[in-house]
Write a protein that holds these residues in place. Structure first.
Motif, PDB file in Angstrom:
ATOM      1  N   UNK A   1       0.846  -1.201   0.000  1.00  0.00           N
ATOM      2  CA  UNK A   1       0.000   0.000   0.000  1.00  0.00           C
ATOM      3  C   UNK A   1       0.872   1.238   0.000  1.00  0.00           C
ATOM      4  N   UNK A   2       0.441   2.237  -0.776  1.00  0.00           N
ATOM      5  CA  UNK A   2       1.155   3.509  -0.837  1.00  0.00           C
ATOM      6  C   UNK A   2       0.149   4.634  -0.619  1.00  0.00           C
ATOM      7  N   UNK A   3       0.389   5.441   0.408  1.00  0.00           N
ATOM      8  CA  UNK A   3      -0.509   6.534   0.761  1.00  0.00           C
ATOM      9  C   UNK A   3       0.174   7.855   0.406  1.00  0.00           C
ATOM     10  N   UNK A   4      -0.475   8.641  -0.427  1.00  0.00           N
ATOM     11  CA  UNK A   4       0.050   9.950  -0.815  1.00  0.00           C
ATOM     12  C   UNK A   4      -0.822  11.031  -0.191  1.00  0.00           C
ATOM     13  N   UNK A   5      -0.209  11.845   0.647  1.00  0.00           N
ATOM     14  CA  UNK A   5      -0.916  12.925   1.329  1.00  0.00           C
ATOM     15  C   UNK A   5      -0.599  14.251   0.654  1.00  0.00           C
ATOM     16  N   UNK A   6      -1.619  14.937   0.173  1.00  0.00           N
ATOM     17  CA  UNK A   6      -1.459  16.286  -0.367  1.00  0.00           C
ATOM     18  C   UNK A   6      -1.666  17.242   0.801  1.00  0.00           C
ATOM     19  N   UNK A   7      -0.566  17.748   1.319  1.00  0.00           N
ATOM     20  CA  UNK A   7      -0.599  18.448   2.602  1.00  0.00           C
ATOM     21  C   UNK A   7      -1.267  19.816   2.510  1.00  0.00           C
TER      22      UNK A   7
END
Length: 772
Positions: free
Chosen positions: A232-238
């Protein structure tokens, strides 16, 4: 020296290779270098993933779903209320990643093919300051399309309602979010958009989940293909005010603070300044002469690579003497996601029939979730079981329920890895480990009581009730658990001040009983008429104020040869001599006319009336039969609603509640002596009978019993007051109030119109949802 043709070609080749190396390093200032493993590129090769292009985003074939109501409420709270603990989002995501890695490693024990897609088990964190994104990747078990929808769109009911209620009352509860299974949503503390890419061995395609934390989310097949292999890869757009989490230093500090003891490598994409060789550009016509002695030229450049942050060896594998208090505190917080330091810990190695290492911790406070799980027969998951450093399960019940408030690790060497969790639960080795853990836990409590009495009082304030429950449940450990308890008493009313051993040491000559009294609090007990004679005789009384105490002593009849005696029930033995007994018999004969009259007058309430040996200043006391309910026990059971949960129990409770009581009179009290004279002279009036009823009711309250008819009691008090001030019982209060107006015709018509619309809003949230 001139070079021959072969040397010239060799040097020219090296120069060209050097040129391309320099170019690659220069490009690397903009893009991190690839890290190869066995010449195969893995999902962890690049620091940053390949972003979805605008064209890919436009052409995504997405399915849109609406969040479960509880998720929307949760995210609304997180986004709008909770800011001071924002950094915990990273701890929650890393913990979830660690769980996913644990699962795939466990599966691989019986299915070697499980790791075939990617055998590199790790967690990586990479920040991209340019796109303002933070990417956390793991090579764990991954999620299928359905699991993405189920796991990230809904919350399991267990614990959710309690969590939301606590959050709405106190936003500080966010620090415990992970204990309720909703830790993923903490990402919305720092991100206004989240993309989750996941690949499972059970799904041939990789899928992406996206949400902007409003009220819906989308799922689509990942157009980039299977870039993860598995995981799993989680990308957070801060959010703009969360850009500090893009800084490498901050990320490393947070990993070390919260997750340094995670058992899988946590890698942070890092940059550092290094000395790299410099290859000068040359003209095609120039030749270079070899110079063996010349030092190669270098220059400082920024290069990127993975930095392993959690390099700490598993704490349970180290020598207990080498581990500092600070390390234990940090490991406990990493293990439990708690924010407070533990009260105590025990780090030991079990040897003999089975070898294992273990660390046990006492959390500083118990949670409501613990009691909820006890009631619903669910596991509190206190112990994580490892075998040879491989996580196996946190579902195996290594501790009995009454010790499941403890947290810890057990790592065994002699257990098979290829057994199912169901079989594991019945494995003989686990029973041996359980016995060791219980013994070590009890030793830990004992050591805490001796080394830090103040901390031990905090421990009993949190867990004393559970120890009593354990003493009731486990006969094998009953005496040990009872010896660990501490109580208030008439000798010292401070909470948790005296043990039963202390009480026995202070006991009087020939005292065969441990006298106790139950009540809601110490002040209530000290006002009770039951304690008068014992205190006057110099006996110490234990004050039980915990609701479980009366049940506890019924199941633990004695301690070190002395029996528990509830001074509010049955007879009390003062170990008096024959002279005292003779005097008591004389008083019984003297007051028999009064006791017989009291029984006939109060026959609805009492079974008998006797001369008291426990009263000194009060005129009366109401005593429960030896096998009946004391006033305090009846109030506790009524408050808990026990009689409403089970029809059979309701009948039993009603039978015990309706048991007639024993009335004790104080032969030395002037009221009793005067009443005796009136009875012997047959001079009892109606008013006097009414006063006796009132005296019985006030004594019932003082003795801890609830009144059956509070209205009748209030009427008697009012009648007494009326007579004292000279007002007739028939005279009524003058009512001077204005009656409310009837509805107008217009109001009636408006009500009819409202009925026709048939709109009912139960809550403000329903109104808001309809408006949206």
């Amino acid at each position: 020296m001139k070079l021959n043709r072969i040397n010239f070609l060799l040097v020219a080749t090296l120069v060209l290779l050097g040129y391309f190396t320099v170019q690659a390093e220069q490009d690397q200032l903009q893009k991190p270098i690839l890290a190869k493993q066995d010449d195969v590129e893995t999902p962890f090769s690049d620091g940053l993933p390949k972003e979805l292009s605008p064209e890919q985003l436009d052409n995504l074939e997405t399915e849109k779903y609406t969040f479960q109501t509880e998720v929307s409420r949760l995210m609304h709270l997180i986004i709008n209320s909770l800011y001071k603990s924002r950094e915990i989002f990273l701890r929650e995501i890393i913990s979830n990643a660690s769980d996913a890695l644990d699962k795939i490693r466990f599966l691989s024990l019986t299915d070697p093919e499980a790791l075939k897609s990617n055998s590199d088990l790790r967690i990586t964190i990479a920040a991209d300051p340019e796109s303002k994104t933070l990417v956390i990747t793991d090579s764990g078990i991954g999620m299928t399309r359905k699991q993405l929808k189920d796991n990230l769109g809904t919350i399991a009911k267990s614990g959710t309602s309690e969590f939301l209620a606590k959050m709405e009352q106190n936003t500080d509860a966010i620090t415990q979010i992970g204990q309720f299974g909703v830790g993923f949503y903490s990402v919305f503390l720092v991100a206004d958009k989240v993309t989750v890419a996941s690949k499972s061995n059970d799904d041939e395609d990789q899928h992406i989940w996206q949400s902007t934390a409003v009220d819906d989310f989308t799922i689509a097949k990942d157009p980039r293909g299977n870039t993860l292999l598995r995981g799993t890869q989680i990308t957070l757009h801060l959010k703009p005010d969360a850009y500090r989490f893009l800084q490498e230093k901050n990320l490393k500090e947070l990993v070390y603070k919260y997750s340094q003891f995670i058992t899988f490598p946590i890698m942070v994409w890092s940059s550092e300044e290094r000395e790299v060789p410099v290859i000068q550009d040359i003209d095609d016509d120039e030749l270079i002469e070899e110079s063996i002695d010349e030092e190669p030229k270098t220059e400082k450049r920024i290069v990127h690579d993975w930095h392993h942050v959690n390099v700490q060896k598993p704490i349970w594998m180290r020598d207990s003497k080498d581990i500092t208090e600070k390390e234990h505190q940090e490991f406990f917080k990493s293990l439990t996601r708690d924010t407070a330091d533990p009260l105590a810990w025990s780090h030991f190695k079990g040897e003999g029939e089975i070898e294992f290492r273990s660390v046990l911790y006492i959390p500083s406070a118990i949670t409501d979730l613990f009691y909820n799980n006890i009631k619903t027969e669910q596991s509190n998951k206190p112990i994580k079981l490892f075998v040879k450093r491989v996580f196996i399960s946190d579902e195996v019940e290594l501790l009995p329920k009454w010790l499941s408030f403890l947290k810890g690790i057990v790592d065994a060497d002699d257990m098979p890895l290829n057994v199912s969790r169901e079989t594991l639960q019945k494995h003989r080795s686990l029973r041996i480990i359980t016995r060791h853990l219980i013994k070590k836990a009890l030793d830990m409590f004992t050591n805490l009581s001796k080394s830090d009495p103040a901390a031990y009082k905090k421990f009993l304030a949190q867990y004393g009730t559970i120890l009593k429950y354990g003493a009731i449940e486990e006969q094998s450990y009953r005496k040990k658990l009872t010896s660990l308890l501490r109580f208030s008493s008439s000798f010292d009313t401070e909470p948790f001040s005296s043990s039963l051993d202390d009480y026995i040491e202070r006991a009087k000559a020939e005292q065969r009983s441990i006298f106790f009294m139950t009540g809601s609090n110490i002040a209530e007990i000290e006002q009770s008429p039951f304690i008068e004679a014992l205190l006057a005789r110099g006996y110490e009384i234990i004050y039980f104020t915990d609701p479980i105490d009366e049940t506890f002593v019924e199941n633990i009849p004695g301690y070190n040869g002395k029996m528990f005696v509830n001074i509010a029930k049955g007879d009390v033995d003062f170990a008096e001599d024959d002279k005292d007994m003779m005097r008591d018999n004389e008083l019984e004969n003297k007051f028999r006319p009064l006791t017989e009259w009291l029984v006939s007058t109060l026959n609805q309430h009492i079974d008998k009336a006797v001369v008291s040996r426990r009263l000194t200043t009060s005129p009366l006391a109401i005593i429960a039969p030896r096998n009946g309910l004391s006033g305090h026990a009846q109030r506790v059971l009524d408050a808990q609603g026990v009689n409403h949960k089970n029809p059979n129990m309701e009948q039993i409770m009603e039978s015990m509640r309706s048991q007639k009581k024993i009335l004790e009179i104080n032969p030395n009290h002037p009221v009793m002596e005067t009443l005796l004279d009136y009875v012997e002279q047959d001079n009892i009036t109606k008013d006097m009978t009414n006063l006796i009823q009132l005296l019985y009711e006030t004594t019932s309250i003082k003795s801890g019993f609830p009144l059956k008819d509070i209205t009748q009691f209030a009427g008697r008090v009012e009648g007494l007051i009326r007579k004292a001030v000279g007002i007739s019982i028939l005279e009524e209060a003058k009512v001077r109030v204005k009656r409310a107006e009837e509805k107008t015709e217009e109001e009636r018509l408006a009500d009819e119109e409202m009925k026709k619309t048939n709109i009912i809003y139960e809550t403000e949230d329903d109104i808001e949802h309809d408006e949206l």
